[in-house]
Design a protein around this motif. Structure first.
Motif, PDB file in Angstrom:
ATOM      1  N   ALA A   1     -21.960  31.613  59.216  1.00  0.00           N
ATOM      2  CA  ALA A   1     -21.821  31.932  57.794  1.00  0.00           C
ATOM      3  C   ALA A   1     -20.535  32.710  57.530  1.00  0.00           C
ATOM      4  CB  ALA A   1     -23.028  32.732  57.325  1.00  0.00           C
TER       5      ALA A   1
ATOM      6  N   THR B   1     -17.489  30.316  57.914  1.00  0.00           N
ATOM      7  CA  THR B   1     -17.423  29.413  56.771  1.00  0.00           C
ATOM      8  C   THR B   1     -16.891  30.150  55.545  1.00  0.00           C
ATOM      9  OG1 THR B   1     -19.289  28.159  57.629  1.00  0.00           O
ATOM     10  CG2 THR B   1     -18.777  27.858  55.305  1.00  0.00           C
ATOM     11  N   TRP B   2     -17.383  31.368  55.312  1.00  0.00           N
ATOM     12  CA  TRP B   2     -16.918  32.159  54.181  1.00  0.00           C
ATOM     13  C   TRP B   2     -15.424  32.424  54.287  1.00  0.00           C
ATOM     14  CZ3 TRP B   2     -14.424  36.721  53.227  1.00  0.00           C
ATOM     15  CH2 TRP B   2     -14.477  37.200  51.920  1.00  0.00           C
TER      16      TRP B   2
END
Length: 148
Positions: A63, A66-67
């Protein structure tokens, strides 16, 4: 009875200015220091940990990565759009925006007036026009709601 038609929208100046200033600040920071990436506090275990009955696994490293990629691309694109929009302004307006918002974080309006040999009134008028044009080009304008 004649009605006056205006092709340009009436905008909420205060909110529109806030949005444009925020966007210019983001572009200035990105140009000066680049993108600041998020990091996770600790490396998680590589074994899936199921939460309750949802059978969903937690992937904080994924996560976070990806951010970082998505945000960096978004800010890079935003900065390119700001540069494009500023380059389309008149010479006076471009100088005002660059000196006041894109070059230094501690720039002051009255100092820039002197540097550009402009009266305070001319400076404010050109700055307001520049904000209006930037808001329209960057699609940041807040349309004023007409009361019926």
């Amino acid at each position: 009875m004649s009605t006056q038609m205006s092709f340009l929208p009436k905008i909420d100046r205060k909110e529109t200015q806030r949005r444009v200033e925020e966007t210019l600040e983001t572009a200035r920071v990105y140009n000066q220091i680049g993108f600041v990436r998020r990091e996770i506090g600790s490396t998680p275990s590589y074994e899936p940990r199921f939460h309750g009955q949802t059978n969903k696994t937690s992937a904080p490293a994924e996560a976070c990565a990806t951010w970082n990629v998505d945000q960096e691309e978004r800010i890079k694109t935003l900065t390119e759009r700001v540069e494009w929009a500023v380059s389309r302004l008149s010479t006076k307006q471009r100088e005002i925006i660059r000196k006041r918002y894109l070059e230094s974080e501690d720039a002051v309006d009255y100092v820039i007036c002197g540097e550009l040999n402009m009266s305070k009134r001319t400076y404010e008028r050109e700055k307001a026009r520049a904000f209006y044009m930037l808001a329209l080009m960057l699609r940041l304008e807040v349309i004023e709601q007409e009361s019926a």
